[in-house]
Design a protein around this motif. Structure first.
Motif, PDB file in Angstrom:
ATOM      1  N   ARG A   1      51.484  54.430 -30.518  1.00 51.88           N
ATOM      2  CA  ARG A   1      51.954  53.473 -31.523  1.00 51.88           C
ATOM      3  C   ARG A   1      51.868  52.037 -31.010  1.00 51.88           C
ATOM      4  O   ARG A   1      51.645  51.105 -31.772  1.00 51.88           O
ATOM      5  N   GLN A   2      52.046  51.868 -29.699  1.00 53.96           N
ATOM      6  CA  GLN A   2      51.938  50.538 -29.103  1.00 53.96           C
ATOM      7  C   GLN A   2      50.494  50.115 -28.888  1.00 53.96           C
ATOM      8  O   GLN A   2      50.235  48.969 -28.513  1.00 53.96           O
ATOM      9  N   GLY A   3      49.558  51.046 -29.095  1.00 49.67           N
ATOM     10  CA  GLY A   3      48.149  50.723 -28.907  1.00 49.67           C
ATOM     11  C   GLY A   3      47.734  50.615 -27.463  1.00 49.67           C
ATOM     12  O   GLY A   3      46.770  49.901 -27.136  1.00 49.67           O
ATOM     13  N   LEU A   4      48.432  51.327 -26.576  1.00 47.76           N
ATOM     14  CA  LEU A   4      48.086  51.270 -25.154  1.00 47.76           C
ATOM     15  C   LEU A   4      46.727  51.924 -24.904  1.00 47.76           C
ATOM     16  O   LEU A   4      46.334  52.848 -25.618  1.00 47.76           O
ATOM     17  N   PRO A   5      46.008  51.477 -23.891  1.00 46.59           N
ATOM     18  CA  PRO A   5      44.699  52.075 -23.581  1.00 46.59           C
ATOM     19  C   PRO A   5      44.856  53.503 -23.067  1.00 46.59           C
ATOM     20  O   PRO A   5      45.944  53.889 -22.604  1.00 46.59           O
TER      21      PRO A   5
END
Length: 200
Positions: free
Chosen positions: A172-176
C-alpha cells in the motif's frame, strides 16, 4: 518443466498480466472475463481452463505457494525446531511471491482490491484461512510431541498473519520489491518480540 507445462505457464502469466492491467485501468468490477481474454489474445474458454472465476486470477500462484511451504514442513530434518521449520517454509513462500507476484503487479493489485472490494476481500480471506489450516495440520504432524492442532494453528496463524499484514502494508505504501520482501521476512520475529514484551 516440459514444453506443455511451459506453454500452460505462459498462458496463465499472460492472463494474469492482462487482468492486472485492466483492473488498474477500469476497476475490478467493470472488467469482464471477455475483456481480459481479448487483451491477452485468447478465448474465454482458455480463461476458464485456467481459472474457475475472475477473482481466481488474483490467487493465480496461491496453490503452488502453499505446496512449497507444505513441502518444507513435510521435509523436516531430525533436530530442527518448530521455529526453524516454520521460518524455512515462510522463506520459501515469500521467495515465490517475490519471483512471481511482485514483478507482475499481482501482489499490489491484490492488496489494493482487498481494501476496496468486500466480496473479493472475503474470497481472499477464505484462501488465507485455508492456507493456515493446511500449514497448521502439516506442522502438527511434523511435531506431534510438541504441537497439537490448536497450538499449531496459533503458531501458523501468528506467523503467516504477520507476513500477510506486513506485505499488504508495504504494498500500500508502494515500497519497492526488495523492501516488501524484507518486511515480509522480518514480520514474524517482529511480532514475536512485541507480543512477548506485552503485559499479560
Amino acid at each position: 518443466m516440459g514444453l506443455r507445462e511451459e506453454k500452460k505457464e505462459r498462458t496463465r502469466t499472460a492472463l494474469v498480466e492482462a487482468a492486472v492491467r485492466l483492473f488498474g485501468e477500469k476497476g475490478y468490477e467493470r472488467t469482464t472475463v471477455a475483456e481480459i481474454t481479448a487483451a491477452a489474445g485468447m478465448s474465454t474458454r482458455t480463461f476458464f481452463l485456467h481459472f474457475p472465476a475472475k477473482e481466481d486470477v488474483l490467487l493465480a500462484n496461491a496453490r503452488s505457494r502453499i505446496d512449497k511451504g507444505l513441502a518444507v514442513v513435510g521435509g523436516r530434518r531430525p533436530g530442527q525446531s518448530v521455529a526453524a521449520v516454520l521460518e524455512a517454509a515462510l522463506t520459501a513462500m515469500v521467495a515465490d511471491v517475490v519471483a512471481d507476484d511482485l514483478p507482475s503487479g499481482l501482489a499490489a493489485a491484490r492488496a489494493r482490491l482487498a481494501a476496496s472490494e468486500p466480496d473479493l476481500a472475503a474470497r481472499l480471506l477464505h484462501g488465507l484461512v485455508s492456507a493456515h489450516t493446511e500449514l497448521a495440520e502439516a506442522l502438527a504432524r511434523a511435531f506431534p510431541a510438541e504441537l497439537d492442532e490448536v497450538s499449531a494453528a496459533a503458531v501458523v496463524g501468528a506467523a503467516v498473519g504477520a507476513v500477510s499484514a506486513a506485505a499488504e502494508a508495504a504494498l500500500r505504501q508502494g515500497l519497492p520489491p526488495a523492501e516488501v520482501r524484507a518486511a515480509m521476512l522480518r514480520a514474524p520475529a517482529l511480532a514475536a518480540v512485541h507480543l512477548t514484551a506485552a503485559p499479560a
